[in-house]
Scaffold this motif. Structure first.
Motif, mmCIF file in Angstrom:
data_model
loop_
_atom_site.group_PDB
_atom_site.id
_atom_site.type_symbol
_atom_site.label_atom_id
_atom_site.label_comp_id
_atom_site.label_asym_id
_atom_site.label_seq_id
_atom_site.Cartn_x
_atom_site.Cartn_y
_atom_site.Cartn_z
ATOM 1 N N VAL A 8 1.014 -1.041 -0.120
ATOM 2 C CA VAL A 8 -0.150 0.111 0.243
ATOM 3 C C VAL A 8 1.429 0.812 -0.115
ATOM 4 O O VAL A 8 1.831 0.989 0.737
ATOM 5 N N SER A 9 0.358 2.179 -0.910
ATOM 6 C CA SER A 9 1.415 3.313 -0.468
ATOM 7 C C SER A 9 0.604 4.248 -0.012
ATOM 8 O O SER A 9 -0.792 5.090 0.045
ATOM 9 N N ILE A 10 1.124 4.915 0.933
ATOM 10 C CA ILE A 10 0.767 6.539 1.834
ATOM 11 C C ILE A 10 1.626 7.011 2.401
ATOM 12 O O ILE A 10 2.967 7.233 1.895
ATOM 13 N N ALA A 11 1.459 8.720 1.076
ATOM 14 C CA ALA A 11 1.914 10.017 1.245
ATOM 15 C C ALA A 11 3.386 9.272 0.128
ATOM 16 O O ALA A 11 4.572 9.746 0.839
ATOM 17 N N ASN A 12 3.247 9.086 -0.761
ATOM 18 C CA ASN A 12 3.816 8.217 -1.381
ATOM 19 C C ASN A 12 5.471 7.104 -1.107
ATOM 20 O O ASN A 12 6.075 7.096 -1.553
ATOM 21 N N LYS A 13 4.672 6.490 0.374
ATOM 22 C CA LYS A 13 5.526 5.575 0.521
ATOM 23 C C LYS A 13 4.905 4.224 0.627
ATOM 24 O O LYS A 13 3.493 3.986 1.045
ATOM 25 N N LYS A 14 6.054 3.582 0.017
ATOM 26 C CA LYS A 14 5.037 1.641 0.175
ATOM 27 C C LYS A 14 5.155 1.174 1.581
ATOM 28 O O LYS A 14 6.416 1.405 1.786
ATOM 29 N N LYS A 26 -6.377 4.286 0.574
ATOM 30 C CA LYS A 26 -7.336 5.120 -0.671
ATOM 31 C C LYS A 26 -7.636 6.618 0.276
ATOM 32 O O LYS A 26 -7.351 7.080 -0.119
ATOM 33 N N ARG A 27 -7.834 6.031 1.474
ATOM 34 C CA ARG A 27 -8.557 7.624 2.339
ATOM 35 C C ARG A 27 -7.324 8.576 2.979
ATOM 36 O O ARG A 27 -7.705 9.296 2.791
ATOM 37 N N ILE A 28 -6.623 7.870 2.994
ATOM 38 C CA ILE A 28 -5.317 8.611 4.387
ATOM 39 C C ILE A 28 -4.980 9.460 2.465
ATOM 40 O O ILE A 28 -5.249 10.493 2.686
#
Length: 100
Positions: free
Chosen positions: A12-18, A37-39
């Motif tokens: 999963v990617s959060i703030a461009n970090k996997k 996705k929501r984050i």
């Protein structure tokens, strides 16, 4: 099928970090992907509102804060303990009345 057969490794990617995550079911995988996705959507909203010059960590902090507030509000809406206590009090009064 054993539990090993149903697990799937996803990123999963959060703030461009996997982040590598192990999902134990297809439903869990969907939840993880929806959460990321929501984050990311929330981060994008903060970036649009405050501009990209702000510290990206600030957007993560605000996102965590908003999600935690929403979680607490949901917990309060679903808190049945006060209702259960009231029902118990009513039951006691009914028992006392019936005994008389």
């Amino acid at each position: 099928m054993s539990e090993k057969d149903t697990t799937v490794s996803i990123n999963v990617s959060i703030a461009n970090k996997k982040f590598p995550i192990i999902a134990k079911s297809q439903e869990e995988e969907e939840i993880y992907r929806t959460a990321s996705k929501r984050i990311n959507d929330m981060i994008s909203k903060f970036q649009a509102k405050y501009g990209t010059q702000a510290d990206p960590l600030d957007f993560l902090y605000l996102t965590a804060f908003q999600h935690t507030v929403a979680l607490i509000q949901a917990e309060k809406r679903n808190d049945t303990e006060p209702l259960i206590r009231e029902i118990e009090k009513i039951n006691l009064k009914i028992d006392e009345f019936v005994k008389e």
